[in-house]
Design an enzyme around this catalytic site. Structure first.
Site, PDB file in Angstrom:
ATOM      1  N   HIS A   1      28.283 -20.105 -20.073  1.00  0.00           N
ATOM      2  CA  HIS A   1      29.008 -21.195 -19.426  1.00  0.00           C
ATOM      3  C   HIS A   1      29.448 -20.883 -17.995  1.00  0.00           C
ATOM      4  O   HIS A   1      30.142 -21.689 -17.375  1.00  0.00           O
ATOM      5  CB  HIS A   1      30.229 -21.576 -20.266  1.00  0.00           C
TER       6      HIS A   1
ATOM      7  N   ASP B   1      23.800 -25.197 -24.344  1.00  0.00           N
ATOM      8  CA  ASP B   1      25.111 -24.700 -24.770  1.00  0.00           C
ATOM      9  C   ASP B   1      25.090 -23.178 -24.820  1.00  0.00           C
ATOM     10  O   ASP B   1      25.571 -22.564 -25.767  1.00  0.00           O
ATOM     11  CB  ASP B   1      25.463 -25.287 -26.148  1.00  0.00           C
TER      12      ASP B   1
ATOM     13  N   GLY C   1      21.315 -21.507 -26.672  1.00  0.00           N
ATOM     14  CA  GLY C   1      22.609 -20.982 -27.097  1.00  0.00           C
ATOM     15  C   GLY C   1      22.821 -21.202 -28.572  1.00  0.00           C
ATOM     16  O   GLY C   1      23.293 -22.250 -28.994  1.00  0.00           O
TER      17      GLY C   1
ATOM     18  N   GLY D   1      25.606 -12.273 -27.067  1.00  0.00           N
ATOM     19  CA  GLY D   1      26.867 -12.919 -26.725  1.00  0.00           C
ATOM     20  C   GLY D   1      26.986 -13.268 -25.252  1.00  0.00           C
ATOM     21  O   GLY D   1      26.633 -12.470 -24.387  1.00  0.00           O
TER      22      GLY D   1
ATOM     23  N   HIS E   1      27.068 -29.484 -23.564  1.00  0.00           N
ATOM     24  CA  HIS E   1      28.327 -29.243 -24.255  1.00  0.00           C
ATOM     25  C   HIS E   1      29.309 -28.614 -23.277  1.00  0.00           C
ATOM     26  O   HIS E   1      28.933 -28.002 -22.296  1.00  0.00           O
ATOM     27  CB  HIS E   1      28.120 -28.313 -25.456  1.00  0.00           C
ATOM     28  N   ASP E   2      30.590 -28.775 -23.582  1.00  0.00           N
ATOM     29  CA  ASP E   2      31.686 -28.207 -22.785  1.00  0.00           C
ATOM     30  C   ASP E   2      31.709 -28.777 -21.365  1.00  0.00           C
ATOM     31  O   ASP E   2      31.757 -28.034 -20.381  1.00  0.00           O
ATOM     32  CB  ASP E   2      31.616 -26.677 -22.771  1.00  0.00           C
TER      33      ASP E   2
ATOM     34  N   SER F   1      16.947 -16.717 -22.243  1.00  0.00           N
ATOM     35  CA  SER F   1      16.524 -18.106 -22.052  1.00  0.00           C
ATOM     36  C   SER F   1      15.520 -18.258 -20.914  1.00  0.00           C
ATOM     37  O   SER F   1      14.498 -18.937 -21.066  1.00  0.00           O
ATOM     38  CB  SER F   1      17.756 -18.977 -21.780  1.00  0.00           C
TER      39      SER F   1
END
Length: 211
Positions: free
Chosen positions: A141, A138, A43, A72, A166-167, A121
Site C-alpha cells: 500500500h 490489494d 495481494g 508480507g 481496496h483501501d 507482482s
C-alpha cells in the site's frame, strides 16, 4: 445471486483485514464480470478476499489467479500495527502467509477455483498476456508497489472488465494515500469509469484505451 453461507462463513473467519460488507461487494463485482474471463488478485495474504472471489468464480465458471510473494507487505512486518507473529517462519525469520492461505482455501473447498502464483507482482506481470475480466489490486500500500501493480496489471483488463481497488481513503485521516492516488490516476486516464463501491472498495469498469 447470494454468496453461499458456508463460503461466506469461511471468508469472514479467514485471517485478513477486509470487512464483510466490502468482501460481499467484491463478491458481487466478481459475479458481474467473472463470466467474461479470469479474475486476478494482487495481494493474497491469507486468502480472505480470495474466498470472496473464488465463490464468485465458482458461480460464473471463472478462475481466480492470486499473486503474492507471501513475505508480507510493509505494514505487516514486525513492529507495525498489523503484524501477526504467528505468520513468521522461524527457520528464516521472515513472514510466510502461504501456509495460512493454503489452509483457508482448502477449508473453503475452493482449490479448483483459486490458483496461487508465488512471486513478485512485477515479475509475474511481465510474463502475463491473458486478458482479465476483473483485476483486484490489494498488495503493498505504499507508493512504489501500488503504482507498479497498476502499471503492470491494469493494461491486461479487457474492455468491459473491471479494475477494483481496496483501501481507498480520500481523507488522509482514514488511511494511507498511495492507493487513492493511483485510483485517481486510473480515473483520469480515461480508460476507466467508476461504477460502484463499498467502504474503502472502489469498482471501476474499463471503457477504452489510454492506460
Amino acid at each position: 445471486m447470494t454468496m453461499p453461507p458456508d463460503l461466506r462463513y469461511a471468508a469472514e473467519h479467514a485471517k485478513g483485514f477486509m470487512p464483510s460488507g466490502e468482501g460481499l461487494a467484491l463478491f458481487h463485482a466478481a459475479l458481474k464480470y467473472g463470466g467474461q474471463g479470469p479474475i486476478c488478485e494482487i495481494g493474497t495474504y491469507c486468502g480472505k478476499s480470495a474466498i470472496y472471489l473464488g465463490a464468485a468464480a465458482r458461480q460464473t465458471g471463472s478462475v481466480v489467479i492470486t499473486v503474492d510473494h507471501h513475505r508480507g507487505s510493509e505494514e505487516i512486518q514486525p513492529g507495525w500495527a498489523h503484524h501477526d507473529p504467528t505468520l513468521v517462519d522461524p527457520r528464516f525469520g521472515k513472514m510466510d502467509s502461504l501456509p495460512a492461505f493454503r489452509t483457508a482455501i482448502a477449508a473453503a473447498g475452493l482449490e479448483d477455483e483459486v490458483i496461487a502464483v508465488v512471486g513478485q507482482s512485477g515479475r509475474v506481470a511481465g510474463l502475463w498476456n491473458t486478458p482479465l475480466a476483473l483485476l483486484f489490486i490489494d498488495g503493498g500500500h505504499s507508493e512504489e508497489p501500488v503504482t507498479a501493480d497498476y502499471e503492470g496489471w491494469a493494461p491486461h483488463v479487457m474492455e468491459g472488465g473491471a479494475l477494483v481497488f481496496h483501501d481507498i481513503y480520500p481523507d488522509p485521516s482514514g488511511g494511507g494515500q498511495a492507493p487513492y492516488r493511483v485510483y485517481l490516476r486510473a480515473l483520469s486516464s480515461g480508460a476507466f469509469k467508476e461504477v460502484g463501491g463499498e467502504g474503502s472498495l472502489r469498482v471501476l469498469e474499463r471503457v477504452g484505451p489510454g492506460i
